[in-house]
Design an enzyme around this catalytic site. Structure first.
Site, PDB file in Angstrom:
ATOM      1  N   GLU A 284       0.832  -1.093  -0.024  1.00 49.28           N
ATOM      2  CA  GLU A 284      -0.113  -0.047  -0.147  1.00 49.28           C
ATOM      3  C   GLU A 284       0.813   1.350  -0.055  1.00 49.28           C
ATOM      4  O   GLU A 284       0.528   2.415  -0.654  1.00 49.28           O
ATOM      5  CB  GLU A 284      -0.993  -0.045   1.160  1.00 49.28           C
ATOM      6  CG  GLU A 284      -2.475   0.870   1.114  1.00 49.28           C
ATOM      7  CD  GLU A 284      -3.294   0.832   2.152  1.00 49.28           C
ATOM      8  OE1 GLU A 284      -4.060  -0.255   1.744  1.00 49.28           O
ATOM      9  OE2 GLU A 284      -3.076   1.305   3.193  1.00 49.28           O
ATOM     10  N   HIS A 305       5.508 -26.544  -1.440  1.00 51.05           N
ATOM     11  CA  HIS A 305       4.530 -27.705  -2.070  1.00 51.05           C
ATOM     12  C   HIS A 305       3.435 -27.034  -2.991  1.00 51.05           C
ATOM     13  O   HIS A 305       2.456 -27.924  -3.318  1.00 51.05           O
ATOM     14  CB  HIS A 305       4.004 -28.695  -1.099  1.00 51.05           C
ATOM     15  CG  HIS A 305       5.135 -29.270  -0.456  1.00 51.05           C
ATOM     16  ND1 HIS A 305       5.458 -30.718  -0.722  1.00 51.05           N
ATOM     17  CD2 HIS A 305       6.025 -28.925   0.644  1.00 51.05           C
ATOM     18  CE1 HIS A 305       6.566 -31.014   0.233  1.00 51.05           C
ATOM     19  NE2 HIS A 305       6.901 -30.005   0.873  1.00 51.05           N
ATOM     20  N   LYS A 419     -14.429   1.703  -3.300  1.00 50.38           N
ATOM     21  CA  LYS A 419     -15.496   2.135  -2.165  1.00 50.38           C
ATOM     22  C   LYS A 419     -16.384   2.889  -3.091  1.00 50.38           C
ATOM     23  O   LYS A 419     -17.581   2.812  -2.656  1.00 50.38           O
ATOM     24  CB  LYS A 419     -14.807   3.005  -1.120  1.00 50.38           C
ATOM     25  CG  LYS A 419     -13.812   2.318  -0.205  1.00 50.38           C
ATOM     26  CD  LYS A 419     -13.344   3.252   0.911  1.00 50.38           C
ATOM     27  CE  LYS A 419     -12.046   2.543   1.745  1.00 50.38           C
ATOM     28  NZ  LYS A 419     -11.428   3.495   2.401  1.00 50.38           N
TER      29      LYS A 419
HETATM   30  O1  PA5 Z   1      -2.991   1.913   5.919  1.00 49.42           O
HETATM   31  C1  PA5 Z   1      -4.024   2.463   5.843  1.00 49.42           C
HETATM   32  O2  PA5 Z   1      -4.230   3.677   6.011  1.00 49.42           O
HETATM   33  C2  PA5 Z   1      -5.365   1.651   5.710  1.00 49.42           C
HETATM   34  O3  PA5 Z   1      -4.766   0.389   5.618  1.00 49.42           O
HETATM   35  C3  PA5 Z   1      -6.214   1.563   6.832  1.00 49.42           C
HETATM   36  O4  PA5 Z   1      -5.806   1.387   7.836  1.00 49.42           O
HETATM   37  C4  PA5 Z   1      -7.502   0.989   6.649  1.00 49.42           C
HETATM   38  O5  PA5 Z   1      -8.163   1.250   5.288  1.00 49.42           O
HETATM   39  C5  PA5 Z   1      -8.517   1.163   7.521  1.00 49.42           C
HETATM   40  O6  PA5 Z   1      -8.846   2.576   7.739  1.00 49.42           O
HETATM   41  P1  PA5 Z   1      -9.701   3.016   8.905  1.00 49.42           P
HETATM   42  O7  PA5 Z   1      -8.747   2.882  10.028  1.00 49.42           O
HETATM   43  O8  PA5 Z   1      -9.598   4.354   8.742  1.00 49.42           O
HETATM   44  O9  PA5 Z   1     -10.795   2.452   9.415  1.00 49.42           O
END
Ligand code: PA5
Length: 443
Positions: A284, A305, A419
């Site tokens: 990410e 495996h 989303k």
């Molecule tokens: O690293 C990030 O920002 C995301 O993975 C968030 O942690 C994830 O989308 C969850 O978001 P939130 O804590 O706002 O619910």
């Protein structure tokens, strides 16, 4: 924690060529001049954690440990993976079956929208004295909010409103979001996720620390490990001695040579979720602007495996980072067998871990022969201190690495695309135009 890059199959000149850029990246993080500079609060987070703060978290953990046999952590992505990774690395592999009540079972929800998962979870909780930690930085994440709504209602119905107030905790933004509004209205104990710490860098905030403490683990030792790694990777530590700088440089040098996939490999099933956490942290942070190493995780020897053939012999665009644990917690020897029907008497008297270590070494030699660069991280043992070191090492490596790649490592704009479509398809108010556009596209 030790990092070995001697089998990275890349010339030292190529790694050292990045030294200047690594140092620039470190300075930019330090001085807050990098892209995403409003999200570098994780950088000195460990050394900023006070004993009083740890005590406050521990007190809340103790309340839940006293009042609950089960605690459900509702959160997704950075709001659950770190806690799950540490808890699963430290707890008994058969926790549910062996738990005699000394620690609550910590379960996770809000990280999927599986109807069966939620049904089966809520059914399981029917006779449990359970509590809930609602973790969401934005406070508006659908997966988490959906699970929390179900869990809150069930907790209030089963345990009564007063007890529910005692055993529901919120970890969210100081002011914004539905989770904050709900926590304030209901009077839940709450912790704040600092504004300048993004979700995937938040494991050393209450997001990770509270569930880990509830599960019965030593959060002071975890933080101490992270603090020591913060010092070992600080600006001013020579490039050759800074493991995070080395890791960032090597993986970028490999990427420049066409190694587009990095697999994180463990030889201990307990580390499965460390792989999941790492995958998110790097995937990410770096997968942007049509760039970035694709992050994948394998559990070995299990996946030898299944994925072993591809790794050994598939497209040569892969490198591996192995996490190895030097000393397992327990000792188990292979017994001798008079009949030796399985032909395994040559292993009699050896520790299971010796076999595992030879599998690891044999695999490394084979992969290196097959052109798969091997980076190796060794943890002395699987405990809170070593995991604290590992977590901060990966966070620091990720910050530097993303800047070497010239992306903003601290945002995640791509996550919004699904989303928007999902809300439009579900008819969320405010998404009418998108709903119409999708209707046309699908007709
Ligand atoms: O690293 C990030 O920002 C995301 O993975 C968030 O942690 C994830 O989308 C969850 O978001 P939130 O804590 O706002 O619910």
């Amino acid at each position: 924690m030790k990092l070995d890059i001697t089998q990275a199959l890349i010339g030292a000149d190529k790694v050292n060529a990045l030294r200047g850029k690594v140092e620039e990246a470190q300075q930019a993080l330090e001085q807050g001049t990098c892209p995403g500079n409003d999200y570098v609060g994780w950088l000195h987070l460990p050394t900023g954690i006070t004993p009083e703060f740890i005590q406050e978290i521990q007190q809340t953990a103790d309340t839940l440990r006293k009042e609950c046999d089960t605690v459900v952590v509702a959160g997704i992505g950075g709001s659950y993976l770190g806690a799950r990774a540490v808890i699963e690395a430290l707890q008994n592999s058969f926790q549910w079956l062996v738990n005699k009540g000394e620690n609550p079972n910590v379960l996770f929800a809000g990280n999927n929208i599986g109807e069966d998962y939620l049904y089966e979870l809520t059914a399981y909780l029917k006779d449990k004295k359970f509590g809930v930690i609602n973790i969401s930085k934005s406070g508006t994440t659908t997966e988490t909010a959906l699970a929390f709504r179900l869990l809150k209602k069930q907790c209030e119905e089963q345990r009564g409103k007063d007890m529910a107030r005692k055993v529901i905790v919120a970890i969210t933004d100081a002011k914004r979001g539905a989770a904050r509004t709900c926590a304030d209205k209901e009077g839940y104990k709450s912790f704040i996720i600092p504004d300048n710490v993004g979700g995937r860098f938040s494991v050393l905030t209450p997001v990770g620390l509270l569930p880990i403490a509830i599960a019965g683990f030593d959060i002071a030792a975890l933080v101490k490990g992270a603090q020591d790694m913060e010092r070992q990777t600080a600006v001013g530590v020579p490039f050759e001695e800074n493991p995070a700088a080395q890791y960032a440089a090597v993986r970028n040098a490999l990427y420049q040579e066409g190694k587009k996939i990095e697999i994180i490999a463990n030889y201990q099933p307990k580390l499965h979720y460390i792989g999941e956490w790492w995958k998110q942290l790097y995937g990410e942070s770096e997968g942007k602007d049509h760039k970035g190493i694709f992050t994948a995780a394998v559990d070995l020897t299990t996946d030898l495996h299944s994925m072993g053939q591809w790794i050994q012999d598939g497209e040569r665009s892969i490198f591996e980072t192995v996490i190895s644990v030097a000393k397992p917690e327990h000792t188990l020897f292979f017994p001798s067998d008079e009949e030796n029907l399985d032909g395994l008497n040559f292993l009699a008297g050896k520790r299971v871990d010796e076999v595992n270590k030879m599998a690891e070494l044999g695999t490394k030699l084979a992969h290196v022969d097959g052109g798969v660069p091997n980076l190796r991280i060794e943890l002395e043992r699987l405990d809170e201190y070593n995991l604290g070191q590992l977590i901060y090492f990966f966070e620091k490596g990720c910050g530097i690495s993303g800047l070497l790649l010239e992306v903003n490592p601290f945002n995640q704009p791509g996550v919004e695309a699904y989303k928007k479509n999902m809300f439009a398809l579900l008819g969320k108010p405010g998404y009418e135009a998108e709903t119409e556009a999708i209707r046309k596209r699908l007709s």
